[in-house]
Design an enzyme around this catalytic site. Structure first.
Site, PDB file in Angstrom:
ATOM      1  N   SER A 102      10.904 -31.346  32.948  1.00 32.47           N
ATOM      2  CA  SER A 102       9.655 -30.600  33.064  1.00 32.47           C
ATOM      3  C   SER A 102       8.557 -31.170  32.169  1.00 32.47           C
ATOM      4  O   SER A 102       8.101 -32.285  32.358  1.00 32.47           O
ATOM      5  CB  SER A 102       9.923 -29.123  32.771  1.00 32.47           C
ATOM      6  OG  SER A 102       8.813 -28.325  33.090  1.00 32.47           O
ATOM      7  N   ASP A 241       2.237 -30.088  35.139  1.00 30.33           N
ATOM      8  CA  ASP A 241       3.175 -30.690  34.197  1.00 30.33           C
ATOM      9  C   ASP A 241       4.011 -31.736  34.933  1.00 30.33           C
ATOM     10  O   ASP A 241       3.799 -32.003  36.118  1.00 30.33           O
ATOM     11  CB  ASP A 241       4.032 -29.631  33.501  1.00 30.33           C
ATOM     12  CG  ASP A 241       4.999 -28.935  34.442  1.00 30.33           C
ATOM     13  OD1 ASP A 241       4.774 -28.971  35.669  1.00 30.33           O
ATOM     14  OD2 ASP A 241       5.987 -28.350  33.966  1.00 30.33           O
ATOM     15  N   ASP A 243       6.904 -31.987  36.270  1.00 34.33           N
ATOM     16  CA  ASP A 243       7.641 -31.716  37.510  1.00 34.33           C
ATOM     17  C   ASP A 243       6.883 -30.806  38.465  1.00 34.33           C
ATOM     18  O   ASP A 243       7.422 -30.410  39.497  1.00 34.33           O
ATOM     19  CB  ASP A 243       9.033 -31.150  37.209  1.00 34.33           C
ATOM     20  CG  ASP A 243       9.004 -29.721  36.702  1.00 34.33           C
ATOM     21  OD1 ASP A 243       8.015 -29.340  36.045  1.00 34.33           O
ATOM     22  OD2 ASP A 243       9.972 -28.975  36.951  1.00 34.33           O
ATOM     23  N   ASP A 245       5.811 -27.655  38.409  1.00 36.31           N
ATOM     24  CA  ASP A 245       5.979 -26.212  38.574  1.00 36.31           C
ATOM     25  C   ASP A 245       5.023 -25.416  37.691  1.00 36.31           C
ATOM     26  O   ASP A 245       5.010 -24.188  37.742  1.00 36.31           O
ATOM     27  CB  ASP A 245       7.433 -25.775  38.350  1.00 36.31           C
ATOM     28  CG  ASP A 245       7.929 -26.005  36.933  1.00 36.31           C
ATOM     29  OD1 ASP A 245       7.192 -26.591  36.115  1.00 36.31           O
ATOM     30  OD2 ASP A 245       9.074 -25.590  36.641  1.00 36.31           O
TER      31      ASP A 245
END
Length: 445
Positions: A102, A241, A243, A245
């Site tokens: 992440s 960010d 990833d 999400d």
């Protein structure tokens, strides 16, 4: 959450090369997950990743473990976490696996799972996978081994899904948008979504090289985005960010717009359109200003524990359709099954286009309370600093001084050996002093 050996609040995460993020562990994890998840008949697992260099190694290890358990892997290549959730549903796969840490630096990585319906795995399934990992690996018969293939149009499928969440009658043709993809998984997705909806797009953080993910760019560091928005005289900026999400926005004046404000805008617009069902879920970290602003609109608000999985659980418990963390996880169950930065950002853009209002003006109905967060690193295994009497005493003093005009929240990170000290109130200087006073007490333990 029950005590588990490997799974934390957001899957399994750590520094690459150190246990558990090693090739041998991940291979066995793939095998154990395959044994537990192979029950629906498709025997397919979607595997996506962000742009970290270690993703190549880890996806190969996962695929080997899954194949030994008799499951086939479908690789998406670099793809946002919510895209993997979406593709898992549309392919009717047994599960989806995301290789990502992440918002963490490139030298970290992690593994998280999605169920067949695109939601995160229940605790019980994660516990079953951990139990399976205690067994010796056994390989299925050669004729039953899994295969590996690539989904060649994964990006295009997800781009069309994102665009479908934006109203057909609206366009972004009047907006100049700077988009920061954190050199992460949205780099080839978000700019195309916005351009195809008509926006004038300036892209930064879209040149991943395996080691620059989240490095002074993206939702966790919006300074580059703020500077570019001002330099380009753009209408707004949008940051994701690593990833994809999380989403954080920046208005035309360079002001940061966080997940609390984004949820406020989306909830208020849903109310205006007659589409909001029930209330909104935040977390213990959500700003008091959000709670007050929603109450003024007559929108119920409840707090969940920190972590998007707990926000989702509270939403499901209440039957509500919108929830968010101030860090930028925004869950819109009328649109998707998990936090999706691109989809959440599009809903804010729809509110701007529909009402012909700037992002700055859309935020004006919510007054943010000063909120100071201090992270204090501690030695794992050395005891719980939060249980120390000196920390409790200082915390009690601060709470008494704030009274009903503020709050104190101390909590452990679910992914790192950190104590997060948050103090919120009306006076920024006061809450800053209080936060550092408590942080010093934690450090002294």
């Amino acid at each position: 959450m029950s005590n588990r050996k490997y799974f934390g609040t957001d899957g399994i995460r750590g520094r690459v090369g150190d246990a558990p993020i090693t090739p041998d562990f991940v291979l066995k994890l793939g095998w154990a997950a395959g044994k537990v998840l192979a029950r629906h008949g498709s025997r397919k697992i979607i595997i996506g990743k962000d742009t970290r260099i270690s993703g190549y190694m880890l996806e190969s290890a996962l695929e080997a473990g899954l194949a030994a358990a008799g499951l086939s892997a479908l690789f998406t290549g670099p793809m946002p976490t919510p895209a993997v959730a979406y593709l898992t549903r549309t392919f009717r796969a047994e599960a989806g696996i995301v290789i990502s840490a992440s918002h963490n630096p490139f030298y970290d990585n992690g593994i998280k799972f999605f169920s067949i319906d695109g939601t995160k795995l229940p605790d019980a399934v994660e516990e079953a996978i951990e139990a399976e990992m205690e067994k010796e690996i056994s390989c299925v018969d050669s004729a039953e081994l899994g295969k590996a293939s690539r989904i060649v149009d994964a990006a295009g499928r997800y781009i069309e899904f994102c665009k479908a969440t934006f109203p057909n009658e609206l366009s972004l043709s009047e907006l100049k948008i700077v988009v920061d993809c954190a050199n992460g998984a949205t780099y080839h997705i978000a700019p195309n979504v916005l351009r195809e909806l008509g926006a004038n797009v300036i892209a930064i953080g879209c040149e991943p090289n395996g080691v620059n993910i989240n490095a002074e760019v993206g939702a966790t560091d919006v300074r580059a985005l703020q500077a570019r928005v001002l330099a380009e005289k753009a209408d707004l900026g949008i940051a994701f960010d690593g990833d994809g999400d999380r989403v954080i926005m920046v208005d035309h004046e360079g002001n940061k717009v966080d997940g609390d404000q984004i949820m406020y805008i989306i909830a208020r617009e849903g109310l205006r359109q007659g589409q909001l069902r029930g209330g909104a879920v935040g977390t213990l970290m959500s700003n008091m200003g959000l709670e007050l602003a929603l109450k003024q609109l007559g929108i119920p608000f409840e707090r969940a524990k920190v972590g998007d999985r707990y926000v989702l659980e509270k939403m499901q418990e209440k039957g509500w359709r919108i929830g968010a963390e101030n860090s930028g996880h925004v869950i819109l169950l009328d649109k998707t099954t998990t936090g999706d930065g691109i989809v959440a950002g599009l809903q804010v853009l729809a509110a701007m286009a529909r009402n012909h209002m700037s992002l700055h003006d859309l935020c004006s109905g919510m007054k943010m309370f000063p909120q100071i967060l201090v992270n204090v690193r501690y030695t794992a295994g050395s005891g719980d600093p939060l249980e120390h009497e000196s920390v409790k005493a200082v915390t009690a003093e601060v709470e008494a001084a704030l009274g009903s005009r503020g709050r104190v929240l101390l909590r452990k990170s679910g992914t790192e050996p950190l104590i997060r000290v948050m103090v919120e109130g009306e006076d920024e200087a006061q809450v800053t002093e209080f936060a550092h006073r408590i942080a010093d007490a934690v450090k002294a333990v």
